[in-house]
Structures are given as structure tokens and as C-alpha cells.
Write a protein that holds these residues in place. Structure first.
Motif, mmCIF file in Angstrom:
data_model
loop_
_atom_site.group_PDB
_atom_site.id
_atom_site.type_symbol
_atom_site.label_atom_id
_atom_site.label_comp_id
_atom_site.label_asym_id
_atom_site.label_seq_id
_atom_site.Cartn_x
_atom_site.Cartn_y
_atom_site.Cartn_z
ATOM 1 N N ASP A 1 83.266 20.965 53.440
ATOM 2 C CA ASP A 1 82.532 20.187 52.435
ATOM 3 C C ASP A 1 82.707 18.689 52.686
ATOM 4 O OD1 ASP A 1 81.884 22.594 51.257
ATOM 5 O OD2 ASP A 1 83.432 22.453 49.708
ATOM 6 N N ASP A 2 83.914 18.274 53.046
ATOM 7 C CA ASP A 2 84.174 16.861 53.330
ATOM 8 C C ASP A 2 83.368 16.366 54.529
ATOM 9 O OD1 ASP A 2 86.088 16.734 51.281
ATOM 10 O OD2 ASP A 2 87.712 17.322 52.627
ATOM 11 N N ILE A 3 83.082 17.259 55.447
ATOM 12 C CA ILE A 3 82.333 16.892 56.654
ATOM 13 C C ILE A 3 80.825 16.875 56.388
ATOM 14 C CG2 ILE A 3 81.683 17.673 58.974
ATOM 15 C CD1 ILE A 3 84.578 18.675 59.305
ATOM 16 N N ARG B 1 78.860 17.449 53.385
ATOM 17 C CA ARG B 1 78.181 16.966 52.181
ATOM 18 C C ARG B 1 77.439 15.666 52.485
ATOM 19 N NH1 ARG B 1 76.134 19.229 48.291
ATOM 20 N NH2 ARG B 1 78.028 20.510 48.014
ATOM 21 N N TYR B 2 76.239 15.514 51.984
ATOM 22 C CA TYR B 2 75.380 14.348 52.248
ATOM 23 C C TYR B 2 75.063 14.202 53.742
ATOM 24 C CZ TYR B 2 77.014 13.041 47.552
ATOM 25 O OH TYR B 2 77.337 13.040 46.212
ATOM 26 N N PHE B 3 75.139 15.319 54.476
ATOM 27 C CA PHE B 3 74.845 15.329 55.912
ATOM 28 C C PHE B 3 75.800 14.439 56.711
ATOM 29 C CE2 PHE B 3 70.840 16.248 53.719
ATOM 30 C CZ PHE B 3 70.526 17.477 54.275
ATOM 31 N N GLY B 4 76.951 14.113 56.117
ATOM 32 C CA GLY B 4 77.921 13.268 56.816
ATOM 33 C C GLY B 4 77.605 11.794 56.784
ATOM 34 N N LEU B 5 76.680 11.370 55.916
ATOM 35 C CA LEU B 5 76.210 9.978 55.924
ATOM 36 C C LEU B 5 77.091 9.018 55.140
ATOM 37 C CD1 LEU B 5 72.399 10.712 55.509
ATOM 38 C CD2 LEU B 5 73.456 9.568 57.454
ATOM 39 N N CYS C 1 80.594 7.026 53.708
ATOM 40 C CA CYS C 1 81.829 6.489 54.296
ATOM 41 C C CYS C 1 83.030 7.373 53.966
ATOM 42 C CB CYS C 1 82.084 5.058 53.820
ATOM 43 S SG CYS C 1 82.406 4.913 52.045
ATOM 44 N N ARG C 2 82.894 8.240 52.955
ATOM 45 C CA ARG C 2 83.974 9.154 52.609
ATOM 46 C C ARG C 2 83.827 10.506 53.310
ATOM 47 N NH1 ARG C 2 87.273 7.464 48.406
ATOM 48 N NH2 ARG C 2 87.969 9.617 48.117
ATOM 49 N N ASN C 3 82.753 10.695 54.057
ATOM 50 C CA ASN C 3 82.629 11.908 54.865
ATOM 51 C C ASN C 3 83.595 11.863 56.044
ATOM 52 O OD1 ASN C 3 79.445 11.792 53.852
ATOM 53 N ND2 ASN C 3 80.294 13.851 54.068
ATOM 54 N N VAL C 4 84.209 12.986 56.339
ATOM 55 C CA VAL C 4 85.076 13.062 57.511
ATOM 56 C C VAL C 4 84.211 13.082 58.764
ATOM 57 C CG1 VAL C 4 86.697 14.531 58.786
ATOM 58 C CG2 VAL C 4 86.990 14.186 56.322
ATOM 59 N N SER C 5 84.353 12.059 59.579
ATOM 60 C CA SER C 5 83.577 11.957 60.821
ATOM 61 C C SER C 5 84.454 12.163 62.051
ATOM 62 C CB SER C 5 82.896 10.584 60.904
ATOM 63 O OG SER C 5 83.856 9.554 60.872
ATOM 64 N N LYS C 6 85.763 12.295 61.821
ATOM 65 C CA LYS C 6 86.694 12.475 62.938
ATOM 66 C C LYS C 6 87.884 13.289 62.477
ATOM 67 C CE LYS C 6 89.459 9.901 66.320
ATOM 68 N NZ LYS C 6 89.668 8.589 66.932
ATOM 69 N N ILE C 7 88.368 14.176 63.353
ATOM 70 C CA ILE C 7 89.583 14.930 63.061
ATOM 71 C C ILE C 7 90.623 14.642 64.133
ATOM 72 C CG2 ILE C 7 88.393 16.754 61.790
ATOM 73 C CD1 ILE C 7 88.590 18.512 64.285
ATOM 74 N N TYR C 8 91.864 14.556 63.702
ATOM 75 C CA TYR C 8 93.000 14.455 64.617
ATOM 76 C C TYR C 8 93.658 15.828 64.689
ATOM 77 C CZ TYR C 8 92.764 9.329 64.570
ATOM 78 O OH TYR C 8 92.369 8.023 64.713
ATOM 79 N N ILE C 9 93.903 16.285 65.899
ATOM 80 C CA ILE C 9 94.459 17.625 66.095
ATOM 81 C C ILE C 9 95.655 17.560 67.052
ATOM 82 C CG2 ILE C 9 92.284 18.818 65.658
ATOM 83 C CD1 ILE C 9 91.930 19.007 68.718
ATOM 84 N N PRO C 10 96.619 18.481 66.915
ATOM 85 C CA PRO C 10 97.735 18.513 67.865
ATOM 86 C C PRO C 10 97.280 19.068 69.210
ATOM 87 C CG PRO C 10 97.900 20.326 66.311
ATOM 88 C CD PRO C 10 96.739 19.493 65.855
ATOM 89 N N GLU C 11 98.086 18.836 70.215
ATOM 90 C CA GLU C 11 97.811 19.425 71.535
ATOM 91 C C GLU C 11 97.713 20.945 71.409
ATOM 92 O OE1 GLU C 11 97.270 17.805 74.298
ATOM 93 O OE2 GLU C 11 97.936 15.763 73.813
ATOM 94 N N ASN C 12 96.798 21.546 72.192
ATOM 95 C CA ASN C 12 96.617 22.999 72.227
ATOM 96 C C ASN C 12 96.178 23.570 70.880
ATOM 97 O OD1 ASN C 12 97.561 23.082 74.979
ATOM 98 N ND2 ASN C 12 99.654 22.939 74.186
ATOM 99 N N TYR C 13 95.440 22.773 70.111
ATOM 100 C CA TYR C 13 94.935 23.241 68.817
ATOM 101 C C TYR C 13 93.933 24.376 69.024
ATOM 102 C CZ TYR C 13 92.655 23.127 64.229
ATOM 103 O OH TYR C 13 92.147 23.460 62.995
ATOM 104 N N ASP C 14 94.042 25.417 68.215
ATOM 105 C CA ASP C 14 93.136 26.563 68.264
ATOM 106 C C ASP C 14 92.011 26.339 67.256
ATOM 107 O OD1 ASP C 14 91.807 28.968 68.234
ATOM 108 O OD2 ASP C 14 93.601 30.211 68.030
ATOM 109 N N PHE C 15 90.781 26.197 67.738
ATOM 110 C CA PHE C 15 89.649 25.866 66.883
ATOM 111 C C PHE C 15 89.048 27.072 66.162
ATOM 112 C CE2 PHE C 15 89.470 21.962 69.453
ATOM 113 C CZ PHE C 15 89.184 21.026 68.468
ATOM 114 N N GLU C 16 89.554 28.266 66.386
ATOM 115 C CA GLU C 16 88.906 29.460 65.834
ATOM 116 C C GLU C 16 88.780 29.405 64.310
ATOM 117 O OE1 GLU C 16 89.342 34.346 65.743
ATOM 118 O OE2 GLU C 16 90.731 33.143 66.943
#
Length: 341
Positions: A197-199, A201-205, A207-222
């Protein structure tokens, strides 16, 4: 008007917003929603109603009293505050509008061509509830005149223009900001569903939409992609799919590696402002290093969504539901208004 009268008027407006955001809006509200969507294809009925309900929930008597209790608002000679509205998401400038009026000042709002219907509709209702507001509210699509202070929201480029023309007045000038999420891999499926929803909502337009994620090494995206699937219908919006197809083609021509679930693209990138349909990601090797990085980049970040114990983080799913005291860019608008000469 006394402060209590102003608060009561906004409480009534909040109740009205929740009513028209329901399944059975008034015929006038339906017409306004349709006009707003016709003027701006990003303003879907769903997103308009979400914005209205969010503000309806925020404008409770309890919330307004708690917010205003932090300040000493005295009856003074009202100042005219010019508000230059952005138009990226529905009612994006409403908090400035509210802040100016609740402090006893006058609004001269320059409407965005992308959002010129909704706020005047709300202003009309507010005046019907409290006719004294009629002398305090003005909307324009033309030139601003006879104002004492300025609140302007735009891009980094327009901010330079605003500084040039309005720098001699007391002002708040906001620039580009984006929001980020910090993931550890230990998030629950419920938290990741809320992140979707954070990503999206409002099609990401926003400034409070999440436009970037930080992930640890070897993160599993499943689990991440499983959660994103709840927003798969977004691809049926013609404006969104045009952006998705365009960005995918550009990245593939440039041989950028992508993760693609057929309605969103994940691209490894150190930037913050990702295009529509794209979310950037960046890997981190330790939380301590990431904390320092986020602090260094604080002027580019609107909010941080996480459950990692980071300073000022907000819970998953709450990016588009700020409290009245959650100020854009961390600048206290009410404090600014109360200190106007």
C-alpha cells in the motif's frame, strides 16, 4: 472567529469527508469526483475517496485538540498566506490550507492545474458550516497578489523559481523528497502487504510513497513479490501501464538488470526518485552503516518505513496516513505561521 469555532468547523468538515468517501456519496460529490478524474487521469475514484477518508479520519476533535495543544494560538491580526499547491496526489496541499486557517490567518491558494476541483469543493462546504470563513478563503489559478507570506511545494527546479520570486517574504519552500523502506528479511507477510500500500497508493506519485527499498545482502524477494501481488490490478490503468511499458523498454535497451513481476519493476539504484511503476533497491551490509547513510541523505527522504528501530521510522502501511503533527520535510508549519511578523 474563535479558535474553538475554527476547530469545530473542521470537525464538521471531517465528518462530511467521511460521508462522501463512503459507498453513497451525494450527487454533488459524485459530480466533483468525476470532474477531478476527467481533469487528471491519476485521480481515480478510489484514490480520491481514499484521500477524503484519510482526511476525514484525521479531522476528529481529539486529533485537532491534541495537535493544537502544542501551541499558543492567540487572536491577532490575520495575515494573508499564499499557498502554491502541488497537484501530484488528491488534496496534497490540504494540510497547509488547514494550518493557515486554524491559526486564524487567511488563505490565498494558487491551485495546480492538476488538482483544481477538490479543494474549492471542500472550501465551499467549510464556508457553509462557518460563514465567517468566506473572508478568509480565496482560490486562484492566476497571479498571487497582496499576500504576507508564502508556502510553496514543487520540484527542485521550481523551488529555485520560488526562491527568486518569493524569497523576500517569510516562506516555506519544499523541494523533491521521496520515502524509503528498510527491510531486514524478518518482516511478516502482513507487514509486507502493508508495504505494498505504501508503494502503490496514488500510483507512487506522492512524496510519502515508498520509491526505494533497502535490503540486506542475499535478500529473498519471494515474500516481497507475493505481497505486491495484491496490487496487480494497477496495471489496468492506462496511464500506469504506459509508464510501465516505457520504463521497461528503456531499461532493457540499456541492458539494466531488472526484477519484473509484470506490473512493477525493481532496479538496483542508489537514487531515490524512481519513475512510475519502478521501485529502486539498494543493498546494505550493516544496520549501523545504513543509519549513517540515511542521516546523510535526510534532505532527500520524506519518511522511513520500517520496524528496525531506526530513528523516526513509521510502521508499514502508515506512509499515506500521517498525523496532523507529521509535517512535510519536518518543517513545523504552525510554528512558522504563529511567528509571522
Amino acid at each position: 472567529m474563535q479558535l474553538k469555532q475554527r476547530i469545530n468547523a473542521f470537525v464538521e468538515l471531517g465528518a462530511f469527508l467521511k460521508q462522501i468517501a463512503s459507498e453513497n456519496p451525494t450527487s454533488e460529490a459524485k459530480e466533483i469526483f468525476q470532474r477531478a478524474e476527467a481533469e487528471n487521469g491519476w485521480f481515480t475514484q478510489e484514490n480520491i475517496k481514499f484521500a477524503l477518508k484519510s482526511w476525514g479520519d484525521a479531522l476528529s476533535e481529539e486529533n485537532l485538540e491534541q495537535w493544537i495543544a502544542n501551541y499558543e494560538i492567540k487572536a491577532t491580526n490575520p495575515r494573508c498566506v499564499a499557498i502554491i499547491m502541488a497537484g501530484n496526489v488528491p488534496l496534497v496541499g490540504f494540510h497547509d490550507f488547514l494550518s493557515v486557517l486554524v491559526t486564524g490567518n487567511k488563505v490565498q491558494a494558487k491551485l495546480s492545474s492538476n488538482d483544481k476541483t477538490l479543494l474549492p469543493f471542500l472550501g465551499k462546504h467549510l464556508i457553509s458550516v462557518a460563514p465567517e470563513f468566506k473572508e478568509y478563503i480565496a482560490f486562484t489559478e492566476g497571479r498571487l497578489q497582496n499576500f504576507d507570506a508564502v508556502i510553496a511545494t514543487g520540484s527542485n527546479n521550481t523551488a529555485r523559481y520560488f526562491e527568486f520570486y518569493f524569497g523576500k517574504y517569510p516562506h516555506i519552500i519544499r523541494k523533491n523528497r521521496n520515502s524509503v523502506a528498510v527491510l531486514t528479511g524478518d518482516e511478516t507477510q502482513k507487514e509486507l502487504n502493508a508495504l505494498a500500500d505504501d508503494i502503490f497508493r496514488y500510483f507512487g506519485l506522492g512524496c510519502r510513497n515508498v520509491s526505494k527499498i533497502y535490503i540486506p545482502e542475499n535478500y529473498d524477494f519471494e515474500a516481497f513479490f507475493k505481497a505486491m501481488f495484491s496490487w496487480k490490478e494497477i496495471i489496468h490503468n492506462h496511464k500506469y501501464i504506459n509508464n510501465y511499458d516505457y520504463n521497461k523498454a528503456v531499461y532493457l535497451m540499456d541492458s539494466f538488470p531488472l526484477l519484473d513481476n509484470e506490473f512493477m519493476l525493481l532496479k538496483e539504484d542508489s537514487g531515490f526518485s524512481s519513475p512510475i511503476s519502478v521501485v529502486f533497491y539498494e543493498k546494505y551490509d550493516s544496520m549501523e552503516h545504513l543509519k549513517k547513510e540515511l542521516q546523510t541523505q535526510s534532505e532527500n527522504i520524506q519518511c522511513i518505513v520500517s520496524n528496525s528501530g531506526l530513528p523516526n521510522e513509521i510502521p508499514f502501511g502508515k506512509a499515506q496516513a500521517p498525523a496532523l503533527w507529521d509535517y512535510a520535510d519536518g518543517v513545523d508549519t504552525v510554528d512558522f505561521l504563529l511567528k509571522l511578523p
